[in-house]
Design a protein around this motif. Structure first.
Motif, PDB file in Angstrom:
ATOM      1  N   GLY A  91     -10.464  11.514  -0.759  1.00 19.09           N
ATOM      2  CA  GLY A  91     -11.376  11.101   0.304  1.00 19.09           C
ATOM      3  C   GLY A  91     -11.281  12.053   1.471  1.00 19.09           C
ATOM      4  N   GLN A  92     -11.080  11.508   2.661  1.00 17.89           N
ATOM      5  CA  GLN A  92     -10.990  12.347   3.864  1.00 17.89           C
ATOM      6  C   GLN A  92      -9.571  12.834   4.146  1.00 17.89           C
ATOM      7  N   TYR A  93      -8.681  12.695   3.162  1.00 16.78           N
ATOM      8  CA  TYR A  93      -7.265  13.010   3.378  1.00 16.78           C
ATOM      9  C   TYR A  93      -6.760  14.101   2.446  1.00 16.78           C
ATOM     10  N   LYS A  94      -5.738  14.831   2.943  1.00 15.26           N
ATOM     11  CA  LYS A  94      -4.923  15.727   2.129  1.00 15.26           C
ATOM     12  C   LYS A  94      -3.544  15.091   2.151  1.00 15.26           C
ATOM     13  N   ILE A  95      -2.936  14.945   0.990  1.00 17.48           N
ATOM     14  CA  ILE A  95      -1.663  14.232   0.934  1.00 17.48           C
ATOM     15  C   ILE A  95      -0.703  14.936  -0.010  1.00 17.48           C
ATOM     16  N   SER A  96       0.564  14.971   0.358  1.00 16.70           N
ATOM     17  CA  SER A  96       1.600  15.536  -0.512  1.00 16.70           C
ATOM     18  C   SER A  96       2.810  14.608  -0.490  1.00 16.70           C
ATOM     19  N   ASN A  97       3.511  14.561  -1.615  1.00 22.76           N
ATOM     20  CA  ASN A  97       4.671  13.691  -1.788  1.00 22.76           C
ATOM     21  C   ASN A  97       5.921  14.563  -1.826  1.00 22.76           C
ATOM     22  N   HIS A  98       6.771  14.435  -0.803  1.00 23.16           N
ATOM     23  CA  HIS A  98       8.002  15.214  -0.726  1.00 23.16           C
ATOM     24  C   HIS A  98       9.219  14.423  -1.203  1.00 23.16           C
ATOM     25  N   GLY A  99       8.997  13.212  -1.705  1.00 24.69           N
ATOM     26  CA  GLY A  99      10.106  12.379  -2.169  1.00 24.69           C
ATOM     27  C   GLY A  99      10.534  11.377  -1.121  1.00 24.69           C
ATOM     28  N   ASP A 100      11.048  11.860   0.006  1.00 25.67           N
ATOM     29  CA  ASP A 100      11.454  10.964   1.094  1.00 25.67           C
ATOM     30  C   ASP A 100      10.284  10.562   1.975  1.00 25.67           C
ATOM     31  N   ASP A 101       9.198  11.317   1.896  1.00 21.96           N
ATOM     32  CA  ASP A 101       8.036  10.993   2.719  1.00 21.96           C
ATOM     33  C   ASP A 101       6.755  11.496   2.058  1.00 21.96           C
ATOM     34  N   LEU A 102       5.654  10.918   2.501  1.00 19.33           N
ATOM     35  CA  LEU A 102       4.321  11.396   2.123  1.00 19.33           C
ATOM     36  C   LEU A 102       3.711  11.989   3.385  1.00 19.33           C
ATOM     37  N   GLU A 103       3.235  13.217   3.293  1.00 20.59           N
ATOM     38  CA  GLU A 103       2.611  13.847   4.441  1.00 20.59           C
ATOM     39  C   GLU A 103       1.102  13.748   4.272  1.00 20.59           C
ATOM     40  N   ILE A 104       0.416  13.271   5.308  1.00 23.44           N
ATOM     41  CA  ILE A 104      -1.006  12.962   5.246  1.00 23.44           C
ATOM     42  C   ILE A 104      -1.722  13.712   6.373  1.00 23.44           C
ATOM     43  N   TRP A 105      -2.791  14.410   6.030  1.00 23.29           N
ATOM     44  CA  TRP A 105      -3.603  15.107   7.031  1.00 23.29           C
ATOM     45  C   TRP A 105      -5.065  14.799   6.778  1.00 23.29           C
ATOM     46  N   GLN A 106      -5.844  14.689   7.854  1.00 31.23           N
ATOM     47  CA  GLN A 106      -7.281  14.611   7.663  1.00 31.23           C
ATOM     48  C   GLN A 106      -7.739  15.971   7.176  1.00 31.23           C
ATOM     49  N   VAL A 107      -8.802  15.979   6.367  1.00 38.70           N
ATOM     50  CA  VAL A 107      -9.224  17.203   5.687  1.00 38.70           C
ATOM     51  C   VAL A 107      -9.515  18.351   6.641  1.00 38.70           C
ATOM     52  N   MET A 108     -10.184  18.128   7.723  1.00 37.26           N
ATOM     53  CA  MET A 108     -10.552  19.221   8.624  1.00 37.26           C
ATOM     54  C   MET A 108      -9.491  19.476   9.702  1.00 37.26           C
ATOM     55  N   ASP A 128       0.829  -1.208   0.000  1.00 37.60           N
ATOM     56  CA  ASP A 128       0.000   0.000   0.000  1.00 37.60           C
ATOM     57  C   ASP A 128       0.864   1.258   0.000  1.00 37.60           C
ATOM     58  N   ALA A 129       1.946   1.251   0.773  1.00 38.02           N
ATOM     59  CA  ALA A 129       2.843   2.414   0.835  1.00 38.02           C
ATOM     60  C   ALA A 129       3.530   2.646  -0.509  1.00 38.02           C
ATOM     61  N   ARG A 130       3.927   1.575  -1.188  1.00 32.79           N
ATOM     62  CA  ARG A 130       4.538   1.720  -2.516  1.00 32.79           C
ATOM     63  C   ARG A 130       3.525   2.256  -3.527  1.00 32.79           C
ATOM     64  N   LEU A 131       2.302   1.754  -3.451  1.00 37.57           N
ATOM     65  CA  LEU A 131       1.242   2.223  -4.340  1.00 37.57           C
ATOM     66  C   LEU A 131       1.037   3.732  -4.185  1.00 37.57           C
ATOM     67  N   LEU A 132       0.983   4.201  -2.953  1.00 35.19           N
ATOM     68  CA  LEU A 132       0.790   5.634  -2.703  1.00 35.19           C
ATOM     69  C   LEU A 132       1.926   6.459  -3.292  1.00 35.19           C
ATOM     70  N   ARG A 133       3.140   5.995  -3.087  1.00 37.33           N
ATOM     71  CA  ARG A 133       4.297   6.759  -3.584  1.00 37.33           C
ATOM     72  C   ARG A 133       4.294   6.839  -5.111  1.00 37.33           C
ATOM     73  N   THR A 140      16.499   3.595  -0.425  1.00 35.83           N
ATOM     74  CA  THR A 140      16.202   2.773  -1.608  1.00 35.83           C
ATOM     75  C   THR A 140      14.739   2.864  -2.021  1.00 35.83           C
ATOM     76  N   GLY A 141      13.948   3.661  -1.315  1.00 35.09           N
ATOM     77  CA  GLY A 141      12.530   3.801  -1.639  1.00 35.09           C
ATOM     78  C   GLY A 141      11.645   2.795  -0.938  1.00 35.09           C
ATOM     79  N   THR A 142      12.209   2.032  -0.022  1.00 36.44           N
ATOM     80  CA  THR A 142      11.436   1.043   0.724  1.00 36.44           C
ATOM     81  C   THR A 142      10.685   1.724   1.857  1.00 36.44           C
ATOM     82  N   PRO A 143       9.377   1.476   1.985  1.00 42.06           N
ATOM     83  CA  PRO A 143       8.625   2.050   3.111  1.00 42.06           C
ATOM     84  C   PRO A 143       9.195   1.546   4.435  1.00 42.06           C
TER      85      PRO A 143
END
Length: 180
Positions: free
Chosen positions: A106-123, A45-50, A141-144
């Motif tokens: 969905g209920q999330y705001k997400i951004s990809n910074h390369g080394d990490d994905l930052e996830i916040w609930q919408v409100m 799932d983490a690889r899919l998101l990235r 190596t890109g491994t979660p």
């Protein structure tokens, strides 16, 4: 089953770069990562998101601010009621510098910074009373590797004899889950 692919490219990053199908797949993967197991999350799932969330350049400095001010208050005596105090209106101003593009899924705001994905609930955000943010971190190596949650540290500085207080919120990320 084939996975939807994003139409975003490095030169064309807009919030509409993800299709509605992409957003459903991302939201479902985030639900599994955040809620399925209290101690671990699936690396697939983490690889899919990235792969699906377009990477954006991260600024070297990110600052957010929130200023609150209270309008004048009045107090007095009202017939048949007694002492009365009315507080003035509260004004809030928020802003930020160096913010990366965010995608709503969905209920999330997400951004990809390369080394990490930052996830916040919408409100929620860094300034919420109980912020609900997480960071999915990847190795060289890109491994979660791990999922952390946002834990703020609040400081308040009071200016003597003025009634003015300046608050400072420092963000910190605390360990939550490990990749399985």
């Amino acid at each position: 089953m084939t996975e939807p692919t994003s139409r975003a490219t490095a030169g064309n990053l807009t919030p509409s770069s993800l299709t509605i199908d992409d957003r459903f797949v991302i939201a479902a993967a985030l639900d599994r990562i955040l809620y399925d197991d209290p101690d671990h999350f699936a690396t697939e799932d983490a690889r899919l998101l990235r792969r699906m969330i377009p990477r954006t350049p991260s600024p070297w400095l990110r600052l957010g601010f929130r200023a609150e001010s209270q309008g004048p208050s009045m107090s007095g005596r009202a017939a048949g009621v007694g002492d009365v105090k009315m507080d003035g209106d509260k004004k809030v101003v928020e802003g930020g510098v160096g913010e990366a593009p965010v995608w709503r899924c969905g209920q999330y705001k997400i951004s990809n910074h390369g080394d990490d994905l930052e996830i916040w609930q919408v409100m929620s955000d860094e300034f919420a009373e109980e912020p609900k943010g997480a960071r999915l971190e990847y190795g060289a190596t890109g491994t979660p590797e791990r999922l952390t949650f946002f834990q703020p540290r609040d400081l308040e500085l009071r200016i003597p004899f003025t009634g003015i207080a300046v608050g400072l919120r420092l963000g910190g990320w605390q360990p939550w889950k490990k990749a399985s």
